[in-house]
Write a protein that holds these residues in place. Structure first.
Motif, PDB file in Angstrom:
ATOM      1  N   MET A  90     -10.907  26.549 -29.125  1.00  0.00           N
ATOM      2  CA  MET A  90     -10.877  25.218 -28.523  1.00  0.00           C
ATOM      3  C   MET A  90     -11.587  24.184 -29.390  1.00  0.00           C
ATOM      4  O   MET A  90     -11.082  23.088 -29.604  1.00  0.00           O
ATOM      5  CB  MET A  90     -11.518  25.253 -27.145  1.00  0.00           C
ATOM      6  CG  MET A  90     -11.232  24.009 -26.343  1.00  0.00           C
ATOM      7  SD  MET A  90     -12.131  24.005 -24.828  1.00  0.00           S
ATOM      8  CE  MET A  90     -13.259  22.691 -25.178  1.00  0.00           C
ATOM      9  N   VAL A  91     -12.752  24.538 -29.918  1.00  0.00           N
ATOM     10  CA  VAL A  91     -13.501  23.608 -30.762  1.00  0.00           C
ATOM     11  C   VAL A  91     -12.729  23.342 -32.059  1.00  0.00           C
ATOM     12  O   VAL A  91     -12.660  22.200 -32.524  1.00  0.00           O
ATOM     13  CB  VAL A  91     -14.921  24.128 -31.056  1.00  0.00           C
ATOM     14  CG1 VAL A  91     -15.617  23.285 -32.093  1.00  0.00           C
ATOM     15  CG2 VAL A  91     -15.731  24.161 -29.776  1.00  0.00           C
ATOM     16  N   GLY A  92     -12.113  24.373 -32.636  1.00  0.00           N
ATOM     17  CA  GLY A  92     -11.305  24.186 -33.838  1.00  0.00           C
ATOM     18  C   GLY A  92     -10.154  23.226 -33.600  1.00  0.00           C
ATOM     19  O   GLY A  92      -9.873  22.345 -34.422  1.00  0.00           O
ATOM     20  N   GLN A  93      -9.484  23.368 -32.445  1.00  0.00           N
ATOM     21  CA  GLN A  93      -8.384  22.454 -32.109  1.00  0.00           C
ATOM     22  C   GLN A  93      -8.898  21.033 -31.887  1.00  0.00           C
ATOM     23  O   GLN A  93      -8.251  20.065 -32.288  1.00  0.00           O
ATOM     24  CB  GLN A  93      -7.657  22.948 -30.855  1.00  0.00           C
ATOM     25  CG  GLN A  93      -6.884  24.215 -31.063  1.00  0.00           C
ATOM     26  CD  GLN A  93      -5.742  24.017 -32.038  1.00  0.00           C
ATOM     27  OE1 GLN A  93      -5.009  23.047 -31.965  1.00  0.00           O
ATOM     28  NE2 GLN A  93      -5.626  24.930 -32.984  1.00  0.00           N
ATOM     29  N   ARG A 111      -7.814  22.148 -45.088  1.00  0.00           N
ATOM     30  CA  ARG A 111      -8.644  21.522 -44.061  1.00  0.00           C
ATOM     31  C   ARG A 111      -8.599  22.300 -42.748  1.00  0.00           C
ATOM     32  O   ARG A 111      -9.637  22.490 -42.101  1.00  0.00           O
ATOM     33  CB  ARG A 111      -8.201  20.080 -43.823  1.00  0.00           C
ATOM     34  CG  ARG A 111      -9.068  19.386 -42.774  1.00  0.00           C
ATOM     35  CD  ARG A 111      -8.573  18.015 -42.433  1.00  0.00           C
ATOM     36  NE  ARG A 111      -8.965  17.077 -43.480  1.00  0.00           N
ATOM     37  CZ  ARG A 111      -8.655  15.790 -43.463  1.00  0.00           C
ATOM     38  NH1 ARG A 111      -7.934  15.294 -42.486  1.00  0.00           N
ATOM     39  NH2 ARG A 111      -9.045  15.003 -44.433  1.00  0.00           N
ATOM     40  N   SER A 112      -7.441  22.767 -42.334  1.00  0.00           N
ATOM     41  CA  SER A 112      -7.352  23.471 -41.048  1.00  0.00           C
ATOM     42  C   SER A 112      -8.195  24.751 -41.057  1.00  0.00           C
ATOM     43  O   SER A 112      -8.816  25.098 -40.052  1.00  0.00           O
ATOM     44  CB  SER A 112      -5.899  23.801 -40.699  1.00  0.00           C
ATOM     45  OG  SER A 112      -5.361  24.716 -41.621  1.00  0.00           O
ATOM     46  N   PHE A 113      -8.239  25.435 -42.208  1.00  0.00           N
ATOM     47  CA  PHE A 113      -9.070  26.634 -42.308  1.00  0.00           C
ATOM     48  C   PHE A 113     -10.552  26.280 -42.209  1.00  0.00           C
ATOM     49  O   PHE A 113     -11.328  26.984 -41.572  1.00  0.00           O
ATOM     50  CB  PHE A 113      -8.800  27.384 -43.619  1.00  0.00           C
ATOM     51  CG  PHE A 113      -7.427  27.981 -43.674  1.00  0.00           C
ATOM     52  CD1 PHE A 113      -7.124  29.116 -42.939  1.00  0.00           C
ATOM     53  CD2 PHE A 113      -6.447  27.404 -44.446  1.00  0.00           C
ATOM     54  CE1 PHE A 113      -5.861  29.671 -42.992  1.00  0.00           C
ATOM     55  CE2 PHE A 113      -5.178  27.946 -44.499  1.00  0.00           C
ATOM     56  CZ  PHE A 113      -4.877  29.088 -43.771  1.00  0.00           C
ATOM     57  N   MET A 114     -10.924  25.185 -42.843  1.00  0.00           N
ATOM     58  CA  MET A 114     -12.306  24.742 -42.781  1.00  0.00           C
ATOM     59  C   MET A 114     -12.684  24.387 -41.345  1.00  0.00           C
ATOM     60  O   MET A 114     -13.757  24.782 -40.856  1.00  0.00           O
ATOM     61  CB  MET A 114     -12.515  23.514 -43.683  1.00  0.00           C
ATOM     62  CG  MET A 114     -13.924  22.954 -43.633  1.00  0.00           C
ATOM     63  SD  MET A 114     -14.142  21.440 -44.586  1.00  0.00           S
ATOM     64  CE  MET A 114     -13.237  20.268 -43.588  1.00  0.00           C
ATOM     65  N   GLU A 135     -13.240  27.454 -39.214  1.00  0.00           N
ATOM     66  CA  GLU A 135     -14.549  28.053 -39.489  1.00  0.00           C
ATOM     67  C   GLU A 135     -15.669  27.238 -38.849  1.00  0.00           C
ATOM     68  O   GLU A 135     -16.649  27.803 -38.361  1.00  0.00           O
ATOM     69  CB  GLU A 135     -14.774  28.209 -40.993  1.00  0.00           C
ATOM     70  CG  GLU A 135     -13.875  29.235 -41.630  1.00  0.00           C
ATOM     71  CD  GLU A 135     -14.018  30.615 -41.025  1.00  0.00           C
ATOM     72  OE1 GLU A 135     -15.160  31.087 -40.814  1.00  0.00           O
ATOM     73  OE2 GLU A 135     -12.968  31.243 -40.743  1.00  0.00           O
ATOM     74  N   TYR A 136     -15.530  25.911 -38.853  1.00  0.00           N
ATOM     75  CA  TYR A 136     -16.501  25.079 -38.141  1.00  0.00           C
ATOM     76  C   TYR A 136     -16.503  25.446 -36.661  1.00  0.00           C
ATOM     77  O   TYR A 136     -17.561  25.552 -36.035  1.00  0.00           O
ATOM     78  CB  TYR A 136     -16.181  23.597 -38.289  1.00  0.00           C
ATOM     79  CG  TYR A 136     -16.540  22.964 -39.604  1.00  0.00           C
ATOM     80  CD1 TYR A 136     -17.358  23.590 -40.532  1.00  0.00           C
ATOM     81  CD2 TYR A 136     -16.052  21.707 -39.929  1.00  0.00           C
ATOM     82  CE1 TYR A 136     -17.684  22.992 -41.733  1.00  0.00           C
ATOM     83  CE2 TYR A 136     -16.370  21.096 -41.129  1.00  0.00           C
ATOM     84  CZ  TYR A 136     -17.183  21.746 -42.026  1.00  0.00           C
ATOM     85  OH  TYR A 136     -17.493  21.147 -43.215  1.00  0.00           O
ATOM     86  N   GLY A 137     -15.312  25.634 -36.084  1.00  0.00           N
ATOM     87  CA  GLY A 137     -15.204  26.018 -34.682  1.00  0.00           C
ATOM     88  C   GLY A 137     -15.900  27.344 -34.406  1.00  0.00           C
ATOM     89  O   GLY A 137     -16.609  27.490 -33.409  1.00  0.00           O
ATOM     90  N   LYS A 138     -15.720  28.321 -35.300  1.00  0.00           N
ATOM     91  CA  LYS A 138     -16.377  29.620 -35.143  1.00  0.00           C
ATOM     92  C   LYS A 138     -17.891  29.483 -35.209  1.00  0.00           C
ATOM     93  O   LYS A 138     -18.622  30.093 -34.429  1.00  0.00           O
ATOM     94  CB  LYS A 138     -15.907  30.594 -36.221  1.00  0.00           C
ATOM     95  CG  LYS A 138     -14.488  31.069 -36.027  1.00  0.00           C
ATOM     96  CD  LYS A 138     -14.085  31.978 -37.170  1.00  0.00           C
ATOM     97  CE  LYS A 138     -12.616  32.327 -37.116  1.00  0.00           C
ATOM     98  NZ  LYS A 138     -12.219  33.153 -38.279  1.00  0.00           N
ATOM     99  N   GLY A 193     -23.348  28.698 -29.719  1.00  0.00           N
ATOM    100  CA  GLY A 193     -23.363  28.659 -28.263  1.00  0.00           C
ATOM    101  C   GLY A 193     -23.933  27.397 -27.672  1.00  0.00           C
ATOM    102  O   GLY A 193     -24.377  27.393 -26.532  1.00  0.00           O
ATOM    103  N   THR A 194     -23.902  26.324 -28.419  1.00  0.00           N
ATOM    104  CA  THR A 194     -24.525  25.096 -27.947  1.00  0.00           C
ATOM    105  C   THR A 194     -23.686  24.349 -26.916  1.00  0.00           C
ATOM    106  O   THR A 194     -24.243  23.572 -26.139  1.00  0.00           O
ATOM    107  CB  THR A 194     -24.813  24.154 -29.129  1.00  0.00           C
ATOM    108  OG1 THR A 194     -23.617  23.936 -29.851  1.00  0.00           O
ATOM    109  CG2 THR A 194     -25.867  24.740 -30.048  1.00  0.00           C
ATOM    110  N   LEU A 195     -22.387  24.562 -26.894  1.00  0.00           N
ATOM    111  CA  LEU A 195     -21.532  23.833 -25.953  1.00  0.00           C
ATOM    112  C   LEU A 195     -21.476  24.494 -24.581  1.00  0.00           C
ATOM    113  O   LEU A 195     -21.277  23.821 -23.579  1.00  0.00           O
ATOM    114  CB  LEU A 195     -20.113  23.694 -26.508  1.00  0.00           C
ATOM    115  CG  LEU A 195     -19.982  22.893 -27.801  1.00  0.00           C
ATOM    116  CD1 LEU A 195     -18.538  22.845 -28.248  1.00  0.00           C
ATOM    117  CD2 LEU A 195     -20.526  21.490 -27.622  1.00  0.00           C
TER     118      LEU A 195
END
Length: 102
Positions: free
Chosen positions: A34-37, A62-65, A68-71, A77-79
């Motif tokens: 969800m965060v990646g999207q 960019r989409s891969f980056m 990884e940011y989403g992961k 676990g901050t959200l």
């Protein structure tokens, strides 16, 4: 010899460790997705800049980056999205275990 497919032992009241681990993994993976999207939507309007090299390479990777940011955000676990999903999955595992008693 009795070969009954139904188990006569009642399941444990608490979910098994494997169920808890599966619920935690499902929650974290959902949050990462969800965060990646969400990040992809945020970056959709931005042109490839010089911060990461720019050009076709940045547009391609960019989409891969962002995945990884989403992961990374999900692992932190901050959200709390993953924890909510984990609680729901754990609750469903519990209902399934209770439903199979009878």
């Amino acid at each position: 010899m009795d070969i009954s497919p139904l188990s006569t032992t009642a399941p444990a009241a608490k979910p098994a460790a494997s169920d808890r681990a599966a619920a935690e993994k499902a929650g974290q993976e959902f949050e990462a997705l969800m965060v990646g999207q969400m990040l992809e939507s945020m970056f959709a309007g931005l042109e490839a800049g010089h911060a990461f090299g720019g050009g076709q390479g940045e547009r391609t990777w960019r989409s891969f980056m962002l995945q990884e940011y989403g992961k990374a955000i999900a692992e932190a676990g901050t959200l709390g999205i993953g924890r909510m999903v984990q609680a729901d999955v754990a609750r469903l595992y519990g209902q399934t275990a209770e439903g199979s008693q009878g």
